[in-house]
Design a protein around this motif. Structure first.
Motif, PDB file in Angstrom:
ATOM      1  N   SER A   8       0.838  -1.190   0.000  1.00 10.83           N
ATOM      2  CA  SER A   8       0.000   0.000   0.000  1.00 10.83           C
ATOM      3  C   SER A   8       0.878   1.247   0.000  1.00 10.83           C
ATOM      4  N   LYS A   9       0.586   2.150  -0.916  1.00  8.70           N
ATOM      5  CA  LYS A   9       1.317   3.418  -0.991  1.00  8.70           C
ATOM      6  C   LYS A   9       0.531   4.473  -0.223  1.00  8.70           C
ATOM      7  N   GLN A  10       1.239   5.469   0.279  1.00  5.60           N
ATOM      8  CA  GLN A  10       0.580   6.525   1.035  1.00  5.60           C
ATOM      9  C   GLN A  10       0.784   7.870   0.369  1.00  5.60           C
ATOM     10  N   LEU A  11      -0.237   8.710   0.480  1.00  2.00           N
ATOM     11  CA  LEU A  11      -0.200  10.057  -0.069  1.00  2.00           C
ATOM     12  C   LEU A  11      -0.820  11.007   0.947  1.00  2.00           C
ATOM     13  N   LYS A  12      -0.059  12.002   1.368  1.00  2.00           N
ATOM     14  CA  LYS A  12      -0.580  13.025   2.290  1.00  2.00           C
ATOM     15  C   LYS A  12      -1.047  14.206   1.458  1.00  2.00           C
ATOM     16  N   LEU A  13      -2.313  14.562   1.621  1.00  2.54           N
ATOM     17  CA  LEU A  13      -2.875  15.678   0.868  1.00  2.54           C
ATOM     18  C   LEU A  13      -2.348  17.005   1.381  1.00  2.54           C
ATOM     19  N   ALA A  14      -2.227  17.963   0.472  1.00  4.36           N
ATOM     20  CA  ALA A  14      -1.799  19.317   0.827  1.00  4.36           C
ATOM     21  C   ALA A  14      -2.859  19.980   1.711  1.00  4.36           C
ATOM     22  N   SER A  15      -2.475  21.006   2.425  1.00  6.62           N
ATOM     23  CA  SER A  15      -3.430  21.694   3.299  1.00  6.62           C
ATOM     24  C   SER A  15      -4.459  22.483   2.492  1.00  6.62           C
ATOM     25  N   VAL A  16      -4.047  22.996   1.339  1.00  7.18           N
ATOM     26  CA  VAL A  16      -4.960  23.739   0.472  1.00  7.18           C
ATOM     27  C   VAL A  16      -5.087  22.994  -0.848  1.00  7.18           C
ATOM     28  N   LEU A  17      -6.268  22.461  -1.099  1.00  9.09           N
ATOM     29  CA  LEU A  17      -6.540  21.726  -2.335  1.00  9.09           C
ATOM     30  C   LEU A  17      -7.406  22.610  -3.236  1.00  9.09           C
ATOM     31  N   ASP A  18      -6.742  23.501  -3.941  1.00 10.96           N
ATOM     32  CA  ASP A  18      -7.449  24.451  -4.799  1.00 10.96           C
ATOM     33  C   ASP A  18      -7.195  24.126  -6.264  1.00 10.96           C
ATOM     34  N   LEU A  19      -7.579  25.037  -7.140  1.00 11.63           N
ATOM     35  CA  LEU A  19      -7.421  24.852  -8.574  1.00 11.63           C
ATOM     36  C   LEU A  19      -5.973  24.561  -8.948  1.00 11.63           C
ATOM     37  N   ASN A  20      -5.037  25.257  -8.323  1.00 12.90           N
ATOM     38  CA  ASN A  20      -3.621  25.057  -8.623  1.00 12.90           C
ATOM     39  C   ASN A  20      -3.123  23.674  -8.207  1.00 12.90           C
ATOM     40  N   GLU A  21      -3.698  23.123  -7.175  1.00  8.63           N
ATOM     41  CA  GLU A  21      -3.264  21.823  -6.650  1.00  8.63           C
ATOM     42  C   GLU A  21      -3.896  20.651  -7.402  1.00  8.63           C
ATOM     43  N   ALA A  22      -5.006  20.879  -8.094  1.00  5.93           N
ATOM     44  CA  ALA A  22      -5.747  19.788  -8.745  1.00  5.93           C
ATOM     45  C   ALA A  22      -4.889  19.005  -9.730  1.00  5.93           C
ATOM     46  N   GLN A  24      -1.612  18.772  -9.829  1.00  5.55           N
ATOM     47  CA  GLN A  24      -0.560  18.053  -9.093  1.00  5.55           C
ATOM     48  C   GLN A  24      -1.133  16.827  -8.387  1.00  5.55           C
ATOM     49  N   LEU A  25      -2.335  16.968  -7.840  1.00  6.05           N
ATOM     50  CA  LEU A  25      -2.986  15.845  -7.178  1.00  6.05           C
ATOM     51  C   LEU A  25      -3.241  14.719  -8.182  1.00  6.05           C
ATOM     52  N   LYS A  26      -3.718  15.082  -9.360  1.00  7.42           N
ATOM     53  CA  LYS A  26      -3.953  14.086 -10.416  1.00  7.42           C
ATOM     54  C   LYS A  26      -2.658  13.351 -10.744  1.00  7.42           C
ATOM     55  N   ASP A  27      -1.581  14.101 -10.933  1.00  2.00           N
ATOM     56  CA  ASP A  27      -0.285  13.490 -11.264  1.00  2.00           C
ATOM     57  C   ASP A  27       0.219  12.574 -10.144  1.00  2.00           C
ATOM     58  N   LYS A  28       0.040  13.012  -8.892  1.00  2.47           N
ATOM     59  CA  LYS A  28       0.476  12.199  -7.755  1.00  2.47           C
ATOM     60  C   LYS A  28      -0.306  10.888  -7.710  1.00  2.47           C
ATOM     61  N   LEU A  29      -1.625  10.976  -7.919  1.00  2.00           N
ATOM     62  CA  LEU A  29      -2.437   9.769  -7.905  1.00  2.00           C
ATOM     63  C   LEU A  29      -2.038   8.823  -9.033  1.00  2.00           C
ATOM     64  N   LEU A  30      -1.861   9.366 -10.228  1.00  2.00           N
ATOM     65  CA  LEU A  30      -1.482   8.518 -11.359  1.00  2.00           C
ATOM     66  C   LEU A  30      -0.139   7.823 -11.129  1.00  2.00           C
ATOM     67  N   LEU A  55     -10.310  13.306  -6.696  1.00  2.00           N
ATOM     68  CA  LEU A  55     -10.336  12.199  -5.740  1.00  2.00           C
ATOM     69  C   LEU A  55     -11.385  11.154  -6.121  1.00  2.00           C
ATOM     70  N   PHE A  56     -12.570  11.600  -6.553  1.00  2.00           N
ATOM     71  CA  PHE A  56     -13.591  10.649  -6.972  1.00  2.00           C
ATOM     72  C   PHE A  56     -13.172   9.913  -8.239  1.00  2.00           C
ATOM     73  N   SER A  57     -12.487  10.590  -9.121  1.00  2.00           N
ATOM     74  CA  SER A  57     -11.960   9.943 -10.317  1.00  2.00           C
ATOM     75  C   SER A  57     -10.938   8.875  -9.922  1.00  2.00           C
ATOM     76  N   GLY A  58     -10.090   9.208  -8.946  1.00  2.00           N
ATOM     77  CA  GLY A  58      -9.133   8.236  -8.436  1.00  2.00           C
ATOM     78  C   GLY A  58      -9.832   7.021  -7.853  1.00  2.00           C
ATOM     79  N   LEU A  59     -10.878   7.261  -7.089  1.00  2.00           N
ATOM     80  CA  LEU A  59     -11.655   6.166  -6.502  1.00  2.00           C
ATOM     81  C   LEU A  59     -12.171   5.243  -7.594  1.00  2.00           C
ATOM     82  N   LYS A  60     -12.749   5.802  -8.629  1.00  2.00           N
ATOM     83  CA  LYS A  60     -13.298   4.992  -9.728  1.00  2.00           C
ATOM     84  C   LYS A  60     -12.194   4.249 -10.476  1.00  2.00           C
TER      85      LYS A  60
END
Length: 99
Positions: A8-22, A24-30, A55-60
């Protein structure tokens, strides 16, 4: 992107998940695709709808890959954002994929 089964891999989310972070979040999940993932949402102070969609896309995606996808330690801000969007916490938080 295969990885060891059960690892199992772990990912800690940033404190601010805004448009700019979206993006990067996608890339981290991929980059974690192919293995079970545990997402730590304990430090989230603010979250926008685009990051919720990522996040929901990642779940799916993990569901389709038959891998475990879970969100742990959801902060109040994380939980309240989901509630404000009319989403059920159970849809995203502590989701274990049935094999």
């Amino acid at each position: 992107m295969a990885s060891k089964t059960g690892a199992s891999k772990q990912l800690k989310l940033a404190s601010v998940l805004d448009l700019n972070e979206a993006s990067q979040l996608k890339d981290k999940l991929l980059s974690l695709r192919g293995s079970s993932v545990e997402i730590d949402a304990s430090g989230v102070e603010r979250m926008g709808t685009l990051c919720v969609q990522v996040l929901f896309s990642g779940l799916k995606t993990w569901e389709a890959d038959k891998q475990s996808f879970s969100i742990t330690g959801a902060s109040d801000a994380f939980t309240k954002t989901l509630q404000l969007l009319g989403l059920n916490n159970d849809q995203l938080i502590a989701t274990e994929i049935r094999q």
